[in-house]
Design an enzyme around this catalytic site. Sequence first.
Site, PDB file in Angstrom:
ATOM      1  CE1 TYR A 110      -4.514  41.977   3.905  1.00 50.26           C
ATOM      2  CE2 TYR A 110      -3.615  39.851   4.544  1.00 50.26           C
ATOM      3  CZ  TYR A 110      -4.652  40.751   4.534  1.00 50.26           C
ATOM      4  OH  TYR A 110      -5.843  40.431   5.140  1.00 50.26           O
ATOM      5  CG  HIS A 120      -9.902  44.439   1.320  1.00 47.58           C
ATOM      6  ND1 HIS A 120     -10.578  43.767   2.313  1.00 47.58           N
ATOM      7  CD2 HIS A 120     -10.585  45.591   1.113  1.00 47.58           C
ATOM      8  CE1 HIS A 120     -11.618  44.474   2.686  1.00 47.58           C
ATOM      9  NE2 HIS A 120     -11.648  45.588   1.978  1.00 47.58           N
ATOM     10  CE  LYS A 151      -9.084  38.761  -0.257  1.00 50.38           C
ATOM     11  NZ  LYS A 151      -9.982  39.875  -0.359  1.00 50.38           N
TER      12      LYS A 151
END
Length: 174
Positions: A110, A120, A151
């Site tokens: 994160y 997220h 991601k």
Amino acid sequence: MEKIQGLLVGKNVIADFDGLAKELYDKSRYGEPIQHNKIQYALIEALYLMEREKLEVVEKRKPLTFEQFLKKAKSLEPNFWVRYCVNKDLRKRGYIVKTALKFGADFRVYDRGVKPGEEHAKWIAYPVHETEVTSWYEFAAKNRVAHSTRKRLLICIVDEEGDVTYYVVAWTKP
């Protein structure tokens, strides 16, 4: 100095979810709260908290030293030291690091100031030792997982001294 008292249970360390344990969770998301007012730490988190003198781990009523715990963790988890070096380095840089097994990766990372559950993860991370060999198929699979979960792929190369070099891999359209 106050320390969390944790009990080694299998591949986790369990402690009471109060005092310093609650403070560390609220501030930096160390551990995962579980039932009956307890918190569970992964071996990597537990070793890092031991190194920072925030946690004492007990097994069979005897406190474990850092070296004893490290030896046990290495025997329980493959690639433990490489994964630990990456986790430690990212934590020192201010990132929150959590497991990413459901994504097929080692870690979710994160961005600074972001807590799991609020936003997220920005990256999924794969720690590897500098001598490790990976095929293009494995590399492509990791990149596909990152892309499909929205991601960025973070390849974390750990050298013999435990230093980490990071490479971010992203899809691009020519």
